[in-house]
Design a protein around this motif. Structure first.
Motif, PDB file in Angstrom:
ATOM      1  N   THR A   1      -2.216 -21.840  -3.376  1.00  0.00           N
ATOM      2  CA  THR A   1      -0.821 -21.693  -3.801  1.00  0.00           C
ATOM      3  C   THR A   1      -0.750 -21.591  -5.316  1.00  0.00           C
ATOM      4  OG1 THR A   1       0.004 -22.872  -1.862  1.00  0.00           O
ATOM      5  CG2 THR A   1       1.471 -22.777  -3.771  1.00  0.00           C
ATOM      6  N   MET A   2      -1.518 -22.429  -6.007  1.00  0.00           N
ATOM      7  CA  MET A   2      -1.549 -22.376  -7.472  1.00  0.00           C
ATOM      8  C   MET A   2      -2.009 -21.005  -7.951  1.00  0.00           C
ATOM      9  SD  MET A   2      -3.269 -25.977  -8.540  1.00  0.00           S
ATOM     10  CE  MET A   2      -2.303 -27.450  -8.778  1.00  0.00           C
ATOM     11  N   ALA A   3      -3.075 -20.490  -7.359  1.00  0.00           N
ATOM     12  CA  ALA A   3      -3.610 -19.188  -7.769  1.00  0.00           C
ATOM     13  C   ALA A   3      -2.602 -18.077  -7.485  1.00  0.00           C
ATOM     14  CB  ALA A   3      -4.929 -18.909  -7.054  1.00  0.00           C
ATOM     15  N   GLU A   4      -1.995 -18.104  -6.306  1.00  0.00           N
ATOM     16  CA  GLU A   4      -1.040 -17.062  -5.925  1.00  0.00           C
ATOM     17  C   GLU A   4       0.146 -17.001  -6.879  1.00  0.00           C
ATOM     18  OE1 GLU A   4       2.088 -16.067  -2.311  1.00  0.00           O
ATOM     19  OE2 GLU A   4       0.485 -17.505  -1.944  1.00  0.00           O
ATOM     20  N   HIS A   5       0.612 -18.168  -7.319  1.00  0.00           N
ATOM     21  CA  HIS A   5       1.791 -18.226  -8.176  1.00  0.00           C
ATOM     22  C   HIS A   5       1.451 -18.403  -9.655  1.00  0.00           C
ATOM     23  CE1 HIS A   5       4.616 -18.137  -4.866  1.00  0.00           C
ATOM     24  NE2 HIS A   5       3.745 -18.879  -4.220  1.00  0.00           N
ATOM     25  N   ARG A   6       0.157 -18.424  -9.960  1.00  0.00           N
ATOM     26  CA  ARG A   6      -0.333 -18.540 -11.333  1.00  0.00           C
ATOM     27  C   ARG A   6       0.242 -19.766 -12.039  1.00  0.00           C
ATOM     28  NH1 ARG A   6       0.121 -12.839 -14.185  1.00  0.00           N
ATOM     29  NH2 ARG A   6      -0.896 -14.052 -15.792  1.00  0.00           N
ATOM     30  N   VAL A   7       0.142 -20.923 -11.379  1.00  0.00           N
ATOM     31  CA  VAL A   7       0.615 -22.180 -11.963  1.00  0.00           C
ATOM     32  C   VAL A   7      -0.521 -23.188 -11.997  1.00  0.00           C
ATOM     33  CG1 VAL A   7       3.030 -21.841 -11.301  1.00  0.00           C
ATOM     34  CG2 VAL A   7       1.490 -23.065  -9.747  1.00  0.00           C
ATOM     35  N   ARG A   8      -0.459 -24.076 -12.957  1.00  0.00           N
ATOM     36  CA  ARG A   8      -1.481 -25.110 -13.128  1.00  0.00           C
ATOM     37  C   ARG A   8      -1.102 -26.420 -12.450  1.00  0.00           C
ATOM     38  NH1 ARG A   8      -1.335 -21.984 -17.670  1.00  0.00           N
ATOM     39  NH2 ARG A   8      -3.330 -21.427 -18.600  1.00  0.00           N
ATOM     40  N   ARG A   9       0.181 -26.535 -12.073  1.00  0.00           N
ATOM     41  CA  ARG A   9       0.664 -27.800 -11.506  1.00  0.00           C
ATOM     42  C   ARG A   9       1.689 -27.514 -10.421  1.00  0.00           C
ATOM     43  NH1 ARG A   9       1.770 -27.445 -17.078  1.00  0.00           N
ATOM     44  NH2 ARG A   9       0.282 -28.549 -18.367  1.00  0.00           N
ATOM     45  N   LEU A  10       1.708 -28.380  -9.406  1.00  0.00           N
ATOM     46  CA  LEU A  10       2.655 -28.229  -8.299  1.00  0.00           C
ATOM     47  C   LEU A  10       3.350 -29.551  -8.019  1.00  0.00           C
ATOM     48  CD1 LEU A  10       0.538 -26.325  -5.604  1.00  0.00           C
ATOM     49  CD2 LEU A  10       2.484 -25.417  -6.887  1.00  0.00           C
ATOM     50  N   PRO A  11       4.671 -29.537  -7.883  1.00  0.00           N
ATOM     51  CA  PRO A  11       5.339 -30.725  -7.344  1.00  0.00           C
ATOM     52  C   PRO A  11       4.906 -30.892  -5.884  1.00  0.00           C
ATOM     53  CG  PRO A  11       6.921 -29.230  -8.377  1.00  0.00           C
ATOM     54  CD  PRO A  11       5.624 -28.497  -8.269  1.00  0.00           C
ATOM     55  N   VAL A  12       4.730 -32.129  -5.487  1.00  0.00           N
ATOM     56  CA  VAL A  12       4.327 -32.430  -4.109  1.00  0.00           C
ATOM     57  C   VAL A  12       5.520 -33.051  -3.400  1.00  0.00           C
ATOM     58  CG1 VAL A  12       2.698 -33.684  -2.642  1.00  0.00           C
ATOM     59  CG2 VAL A  12       1.960 -32.862  -4.906  1.00  0.00           C
ATOM     60  N   VAL A  13       5.830 -32.513  -2.234  1.00  0.00           N
ATOM     61  CA  VAL A  13       6.938 -33.038  -1.451  1.00  0.00           C
ATOM     62  C   VAL A  13       6.412 -33.646  -0.152  1.00  0.00           C
ATOM     63  CG1 VAL A  13       8.646 -31.477  -2.461  1.00  0.00           C
ATOM     64  CG2 VAL A  13       7.405 -30.768  -0.411  1.00  0.00           C
ATOM     65  N   ASP A  14       7.211 -34.572   0.393  1.00  0.00           N
ATOM     66  CA  ASP A  14       6.834 -35.220   1.652  1.00  0.00           C
ATOM     67  C   ASP A  14       7.401 -34.424   2.831  1.00  0.00           C
ATOM     68  OD1 ASP A  14       9.553 -35.892   1.818  1.00  0.00           O
ATOM     69  OD2 ASP A  14       9.220 -37.969   1.221  1.00  0.00           O
ATOM     70  N   ASP A  15       7.339 -35.011   4.016  1.00  0.00           N
ATOM     71  CA  ASP A  15       7.818 -34.335   5.224  1.00  0.00           C
ATOM     72  C   ASP A  15       9.320 -34.082   5.214  1.00  0.00           C
ATOM     73  OD1 ASP A  15       5.252 -34.228   6.236  1.00  0.00           O
ATOM     74  OD2 ASP A  15       5.449 -36.119   7.330  1.00  0.00           O
ATOM     75  N   HIS A  16      10.048 -34.757   4.323  1.00  0.00           N
ATOM     76  CA  HIS A  16      11.498 -34.572   4.192  1.00  0.00           C
ATOM     77  C   HIS A  16      11.839 -33.711   2.979  1.00  0.00           C
ATOM     78  CE1 HIS A  16      11.857 -37.576   7.301  1.00  0.00           C
ATOM     79  NE2 HIS A  16      11.108 -38.392   6.583  1.00  0.00           N
ATOM     80  N   ASP A  17      10.817 -33.056   2.412  1.00  0.00           N
ATOM     81  CA  ASP A  17      10.956 -32.213   1.217  1.00  0.00           C
ATOM     82  C   ASP A  17      11.477 -32.977   0.008  1.00  0.00           C
ATOM     83  OD1 ASP A  17       9.851 -29.899   2.283  1.00  0.00           O
ATOM     84  OD2 ASP A  17      11.765 -29.262   3.147  1.00  0.00           O
ATOM     85  N   GLU A  18      11.157 -34.263  -0.067  1.00  0.00           N
ATOM     86  CA  GLU A  18      11.506 -35.074  -1.232  1.00  0.00           C
ATOM     87  C   GLU A  18      10.279 -35.223  -2.115  1.00  0.00           C
ATOM     88  OE1 GLU A  18      13.307 -38.745  -0.029  1.00  0.00           O
ATOM     89  OE2 GLU A  18      14.891 -37.714   1.092  1.00  0.00           O
ATOM     90  N   LEU A  19      10.503 -35.219  -3.421  1.00  0.00           N
ATOM     91  CA  LEU A  19       9.415 -35.337  -4.384  1.00  0.00           C
ATOM     92  C   LEU A  19       8.648 -36.633  -4.172  1.00  0.00           C
ATOM     93  CD1 LEU A  19       8.067 -34.217  -7.006  1.00  0.00           C
ATOM     94  CD2 LEU A  19       9.677 -35.675  -8.257  1.00  0.00           C
ATOM     95  N   CYS A  20       7.328 -36.522  -4.068  1.00  0.00           N
ATOM     96  CA  CYS A  20       6.506 -37.731  -3.946  1.00  0.00           C
ATOM     97  C   CYS A  20       5.329 -37.728  -4.911  1.00  0.00           C
ATOM     98  CB  CYS A  20       6.042 -37.929  -2.505  1.00  0.00           C
ATOM     99  SG  CYS A  20       4.968 -36.635  -1.867  1.00  0.00           S
ATOM    100  N   GLY A  21       5.122 -36.612  -5.641  1.00  0.00           N
ATOM    101  CA  GLY A  21       4.017 -36.584  -6.580  1.00  0.00           C
ATOM    102  C   GLY A  21       3.892 -35.254  -7.287  1.00  0.00           C
ATOM    103  N   MET A  22       2.860 -35.165  -8.106  1.00  0.00           N
ATOM    104  CA  MET A  22       2.506 -33.925  -8.793  1.00  0.00           C
ATOM    105  C   MET A  22       1.011 -33.714  -8.611  1.00  0.00           C
ATOM    106  SD  MET A  22       5.080 -32.371 -10.288  1.00  0.00           S
ATOM    107  CE  MET A  22       4.239 -31.225 -11.351  1.00  0.00           C
TER     108      MET A  22
END
Length: 165
Positions: free
Chosen positions: A92-113
């Motif tokens: 996903t990082m390579a496809e979107h050319r990003v170095r960092r991704l927000p991580v979401v849980d099963d409810h699409d709430e932020l839980c990490g980076m």
């Protein structure tokens, strides 16, 4: 190896109406180069990077204390899930050319980076992840062309017109 094993949990965040100065201060205090941008209901809406802050100040010709996160934050949000594999997140990082991704849980709430650094330092023994790290580096290190910059600006203008944050 899964994203939840590699990510930074409970990352520092900011809000769209925060100043760029405040966001930069958060990045300094938490030794990070990106902040998830959350709305007043706590929903993830975007991210802002240290580069976004610098370019925002430069292009708008104002000081960080006079500019808002909403004016410089990313217009597109790309995330991964805590249960995703490290290989999937790296793709996903390579496809979107990003170095960092927000991580979401099963409810699409932020839980990490999850950062490229997390993948490189914590998943170094996994050969599949190692191959994907090289692909991410190759993708994010490609210089932007003028066409990329014009397309990004057009996406930013149309996204900002309909932004919910």
């Amino acid at each position: 190896m899964h994203v939840r094993e590699l990510m930074t949990a409970n990352p520092a965040t900011c809000r769209p109406d925060d100043t760029l100065e405040s966001a930069a201060h958060q990045m300094w205090e938490h030794d990070c180069g990106v902040l998830p941008v959350i709305d007043h209901q706590g929903r993830l809406g975007s991210t802002i990077t240290d580069r976004d802050i610098c370019m925002g100040a430069y292009t708008q010709g104002a000081g960080l204390a006079d500019l808002r996160v909403a004016d410089s934050m990313s217009k597109q949000l790309v995330t991964c899930h805590a249960g995703d594999t490290a290989v999937s997140a790296a793709r996903t990082m390579a496809e979107h050319r990003v170095r960092r991704l927000p991580v979401v849980d099963d409810h699409d709430e932020l839980c990490g980076m999850l950062s490229l650094n997390d993948l490189a330092t914590k998943a170094v023994k996994d050969k599949a992840v190692g191959r994907e790290i090289v692909k991410v580096l190759t993708a994010v290190c490609q210089p932007q062309t003028k066409r990329d910059l014009v397309a990004d600006a057009a996406v930013g203008e149309s996204a900002s017109a309909g932004a919910q944050l």
